[in-house]
Design a protein around this motif. Structure first.
Motif, PDB file in Angstrom:
ATOM      1  N   GLU A  26       0.821  -1.205   0.000  1.00  0.00           N
ATOM      2  CA  GLU A  26       0.000   0.000   0.000  1.00  0.00           C
ATOM      3  C   GLU A  26       0.854   1.252   0.000  1.00  0.00           C
ATOM      4  O   GLU A  26       2.046   1.220   0.319  1.00  0.00           O
ATOM      5  CB  GLU A  26      -0.961   0.019   1.187  1.00  0.00           C
ATOM      6  CG  GLU A  26      -0.297   0.044   2.539  1.00  0.00           C
ATOM      7  CD  GLU A  26      -1.293   0.024   3.684  1.00  0.00           C
ATOM      8  OE1 GLU A  26      -0.994   0.635   4.730  1.00  0.00           O
ATOM      9  OE2 GLU A  26      -2.373  -0.604   3.538  1.00  0.00           O
ATOM     10  N   HIS A  27       0.209   2.348  -0.368  1.00  0.00           N
ATOM     11  CA  HIS A  27       0.857   3.654  -0.385  1.00  0.00           C
ATOM     12  C   HIS A  27      -0.083   4.632   0.322  1.00  0.00           C
ATOM     13  O   HIS A  27      -1.243   4.767  -0.059  1.00  0.00           O
ATOM     14  CB  HIS A  27       1.116   4.107  -1.824  1.00  0.00           C
ATOM     15  CG  HIS A  27       1.955   5.345  -1.920  1.00  0.00           C
ATOM     16  ND1 HIS A  27       2.652   5.692  -3.043  1.00  0.00           N
ATOM     17  CD2 HIS A  27       2.215   6.338  -1.021  1.00  0.00           C
ATOM     18  CE1 HIS A  27       3.291   6.838  -2.843  1.00  0.00           C
ATOM     19  NE2 HIS A  27       3.038   7.243  -1.616  1.00  0.00           N
ATOM     20  N   ASN A  28       0.438   5.308   1.354  1.00  0.00           N
ATOM     21  CA  ASN A  28      -0.342   6.292   2.110  1.00  0.00           C
ATOM     22  C   ASN A  28       0.091   7.704   1.729  1.00  0.00           C
ATOM     23  O   ASN A  28       1.280   7.964   1.468  1.00  0.00           O
ATOM     24  CB  ASN A  28      -0.162   6.102   3.621  1.00  0.00           C
ATOM     25  CG  ASN A  28      -0.675   4.756   4.094  1.00  0.00           C
ATOM     26  OD1 ASN A  28      -1.800   4.388   3.812  1.00  0.00           O
ATOM     27  ND2 ASN A  28       0.171   4.017   4.796  1.00  0.00           N
ATOM     28  N   MET A  29      -0.880   8.597   1.721  1.00  0.00           N
ATOM     29  CA  MET A  29      -0.584   9.997   1.419  1.00  0.00           C
ATOM     30  C   MET A  29      -1.525  10.887   2.229  1.00  0.00           C
ATOM     31  O   MET A  29      -2.685  10.527   2.466  1.00  0.00           O
ATOM     32  CB  MET A  29      -0.755  10.275  -0.077  1.00  0.00           C
ATOM     33  CG  MET A  29      -0.339  11.677  -0.494  1.00  0.00           C
ATOM     34  SD  MET A  29      -0.408  11.922  -2.303  1.00  0.00           S
ATOM     35  CE  MET A  29      -2.173  12.022  -2.544  1.00  0.00           C
ATOM     36  N   THR A  30      -1.026  12.038   2.654  1.00  0.00           N
ATOM     37  CA  THR A  30      -1.832  13.000   3.390  1.00  0.00           C
ATOM     38  C   THR A  30      -2.334  14.075   2.444  1.00  0.00           C
ATOM     39  O   THR A  30      -1.544  14.674   1.700  1.00  0.00           O
ATOM     40  CB  THR A  30      -1.009  13.650   4.522  1.00  0.00           C
ATOM     41  OG1 THR A  30      -0.537  12.627   5.399  1.00  0.00           O
ATOM     42  CG2 THR A  30      -1.867  14.622   5.306  1.00  0.00           C
ATOM     43  N   LEU A  31      -3.642  14.301   2.452  1.00  0.00           N
ATOM     44  CA  LEU A  31      -4.230  15.299   1.563  1.00  0.00           C
ATOM     45  C   LEU A  31      -3.836  16.706   1.990  1.00  0.00           C
ATOM     46  O   LEU A  31      -3.838  17.035   3.183  1.00  0.00           O
ATOM     47  CB  LEU A  31      -5.756  15.182   1.567  1.00  0.00           C
ATOM     48  CG  LEU A  31      -6.367  14.056   0.733  1.00  0.00           C
ATOM     49  CD1 LEU A  31      -7.871  13.989   0.974  1.00  0.00           C
ATOM     50  CD2 LEU A  31      -6.081  14.250  -0.744  1.00  0.00           C
ATOM     51  N   ASN A  32      -3.512  17.513   1.009  1.00  0.00           N
ATOM     52  CA  ASN A  32      -3.202  18.922   1.240  1.00  0.00           C
ATOM     53  C   ASN A  32      -4.234  19.745   0.473  1.00  0.00           C
ATOM     54  O   ASN A  32      -4.080  20.018  -0.705  1.00  0.00           O
ATOM     55  CB  ASN A  32      -1.780  19.237   0.769  1.00  0.00           C
ATOM     56  CG  ASN A  32      -1.389  20.668   1.054  1.00  0.00           C
ATOM     57  OD1 ASN A  32      -1.885  21.289   1.992  1.00  0.00           O
ATOM     58  ND2 ASN A  32      -0.517  21.219   0.231  1.00  0.00           N
ATOM     59  N   VAL A  33      -5.317  20.106   1.167  1.00  0.00           N
ATOM     60  CA  VAL A  33      -6.444  20.793   0.528  1.00  0.00           C
ATOM     61  C   VAL A  33      -6.302  22.298   0.728  1.00  0.00           C
ATOM     62  O   VAL A  33      -6.132  22.773   1.862  1.00  0.00           O
ATOM     63  CB  VAL A  33      -7.784  20.315   1.114  1.00  0.00           C
ATOM     64  CG1 VAL A  33      -8.949  21.003   0.402  1.00  0.00           C
ATOM     65  CG2 VAL A  33      -7.906  18.800   0.992  1.00  0.00           C
ATOM     66  N   SER A  34      -6.384  23.048  -0.355  1.00  0.00           N
ATOM     67  CA  SER A  34      -6.343  24.510  -0.271  1.00  0.00           C
ATOM     68  C   SER A  34      -7.767  25.032  -0.050  1.00  0.00           C
ATOM     69  O   SER A  34      -8.702  24.588  -0.723  1.00  0.00           O
ATOM     70  CB  SER A  34      -5.768  25.109  -1.555  1.00  0.00           C
ATOM     71  OG  SER A  34      -4.441  24.659  -1.770  1.00  0.00           O
ATOM     72  N   PHE A  35      -7.925  25.994   0.896  1.00  0.00           N
ATOM     73  CA  PHE A  35      -9.254  26.536   1.163  1.00  0.00           C
ATOM     74  C   PHE A  35      -9.145  27.923   1.775  1.00  0.00           C
ATOM     75  O   PHE A  35      -8.120  28.300   2.353  1.00  0.00           O
ATOM     76  CB  PHE A  35     -10.048  25.609   2.094  1.00  0.00           C
ATOM     77  CG  PHE A  35      -9.389  25.319   3.416  1.00  0.00           C
ATOM     78  CD1 PHE A  35      -9.660  26.102   4.530  1.00  0.00           C
ATOM     79  CD2 PHE A  35      -8.496  24.269   3.552  1.00  0.00           C
ATOM     80  CE1 PHE A  35      -9.058  25.838   5.750  1.00  0.00           C
ATOM     81  CE2 PHE A  35      -7.887  23.988   4.771  1.00  0.00           C
ATOM     82  CZ  PHE A  35      -8.171  24.780   5.873  1.00  0.00           C
ATOM     83  N   SER A  36     -10.216  28.694   1.612  1.00  0.00           N
ATOM     84  CA  SER A  36     -10.283  30.040   2.175  1.00  0.00           C
ATOM     85  C   SER A  36     -10.470  29.966   3.694  1.00  0.00           C
ATOM     86  O   SER A  36     -10.810  28.914   4.229  1.00  0.00           O
ATOM     87  CB  SER A  36     -11.441  30.809   1.536  1.00  0.00           C
ATOM     88  OG  SER A  36     -12.666  30.141   1.796  1.00  0.00           O
TER      89      SER A  36
END
Length: 410
Positions: free
Chosen positions: A239-249
């Motif tokens: 498996e491959h894990n990744m952390t989401l980097n969400v841009s938001f106001s």
């Protein structure tokens, strides 16, 4: 002996490279540089070949061709035991078969039930009397492991709140007959699309694409792509894990005041603005509401002031980054010993309430007047009462009215 063989091998590879540079190759083979394989599974080697112009008169594709795979040492005169597979032989050291059409110069080969001792470099040779040739300048490196390599996880473009985004997960499929199955773990609903695809080096891989619309609540949440490889009667996982980097106001913007109790003139008061945003907030602005007017009074996350009489009122802040802004709640700065400005909204509410009360009072008053105007005068009521004697009216009411009239006439 081993040292001399290795030295001879290195010299041979060097000479083959020199010959290749000068265009002296008798066979031009194409295959991947490396293949990663699972123990107990199969491996498919994409392979094709071409014949140099100088040998095209000797090579006859109509004659039965033999495809030969050689392990580690390509010089058969020195190491004839390095041949591990010959397509014309019934029994070979490696169990496999050439699946490509040799007459069309396709030498794609599959080996079954690979083990860790298969890890090595391999050369390809063709045999078609009178033409025999091997490509010394090209080989494939096969690496056999007990565990699969992790899938590759990529993001197409920026992950921005409210904008659909696609995530791609790919896993090698060294045994296309038993490709891996890819599954996802995400903190939101999503749709997937899976397909077996061919890479530029003709190897195979499975690509899974997931599409979803991110929210700021998904920022710094983990996502996982899992590859499950069927091997015999069991499965092997990676498996491959990744952390989401969400841009938001800016979100959850709030203002606070310390102290929050009424203060005396000359006191020190600190107002603080907080907000969650990605990228971080780059600008904080403070506003004051006084006597129905809004005025910008300061910039910065914190606003400190020595209280004067005119500082009383409502305050709020605005947080801004490259994606937008967020407004905070209002906080009241109250000053002891001084009448505080009243929020204009209070006047509006009180005025509307008084207006409703006045209107209701008028309605009640006019309704009462209209009802009383329809009633007869006292004298007329007395006369009517006298005329009703003997009509079964209540005797007490009539007598009371007669007695009153009689006393008045005496």
């Amino acid at each position: 002996m081993a040292c001399s063989e290795n030295m001879f091998f290195l010299i041979g590879l060097f000479m083959s490279g020199v010959l290749a540079c000068f265009g002296q190759r008798d066979l031009i083979a194409s295959m991947p540089d490396r293949l990663d394989v699972l123990t107990g599974s199969c491996v498919q080697i994409p392979c094709s070949f071409d014949i140099p112009d100088k040998h095209k008169d000797t090579f006859n594709s109509a004659i039965l061709l033999s495809g030969v795979w050689i392990k580690e040492f390509p010089y058969l005169g020195e190491r004839p035991d390095s041949v591990i597979f010959n397509s014309t032989e019934m029994v070979n050291r490696y169990q496999g078969k050439i699946t490509g059409n040799m007459s069309q110069k396709n030498c794609t080969t599959v080996f079954f039930n690979v083990t860790t001792n298969y890890t090595d470099i391999y050369f390809f040779r063709i045999e078609s009397q009178p033409f025999l040739a091997i490509d010394f300048g090209k080989h494939v490196y096969i690496v056999v492991s007990d565990l699969p390599s992790s899938p590759i996880l990529t993001v197409s473009g920026e992950v921005k709140e409210g904008t659909p985004v696609s995530l791609n997960c790919s896993a090698v499929a060294p045994c296309p007959e038993h490709p891996p199955e890819l599954t996802w773990t995400l903190p939101t609903q999503f749709t997937t699309e899976n397909q077996l695809q061919e890479n530029p080096d003709q190897t195979k891989s499975v690509l899974s694409t997931v599409t979803f619309t991110p929210s700021y609540l998904h920022h710094e949440k983990n996502i996982t792509c899992t590859a499950v490889y069927p091997v015999g009667t069991s499965n092997k996982r990676a498996e491959h894990n990744m952390t989401l980097n969400v841009s938001f106001s800016p979100k959850d913007t709030s203002a606070s005041i310390s102290p929050d109790d009424p203060v005396f003139v000359g006191s020190c008061v600190n107002l603080t603005c907080s907000s969650t945003a990605n990228p971080p907030v780059t600008n904080f602005t403070w506003f004051k509401i006084s006597e129905g007017k809004t005025t910008q009074v300061a910039s910065g996350q914190s606003y400190t002031l020595n209280v004067t009489v005119g500082d009383g009122g409502l305050y709020y802040c605005q947080a801004r980054n490259s994606h937008g802004c967020g407004m905070s709640n209002e906080v009241q700065l109250a000053i002891k010993g001084h009448e505080e400005p009243v929020n204009p909204k209070v006047f509006e509410i009180v005025g509307k309430t008084l207006g409703l009360i006045f209107l209701f009072s008028l309605i009640v008053f006019f309704a009462w007047r209209r009802r009383t105007s329809r009633l007869p005068s006292g004298f007329d009521m007395t006369d009517r009462s006298q005329g009703l004697v003997g009509m079964n009216s209540p005797v007490g009411t009539v007598c009371s009215n007669q007695a009153t009239v009689g006393r008045g006439n005496q």
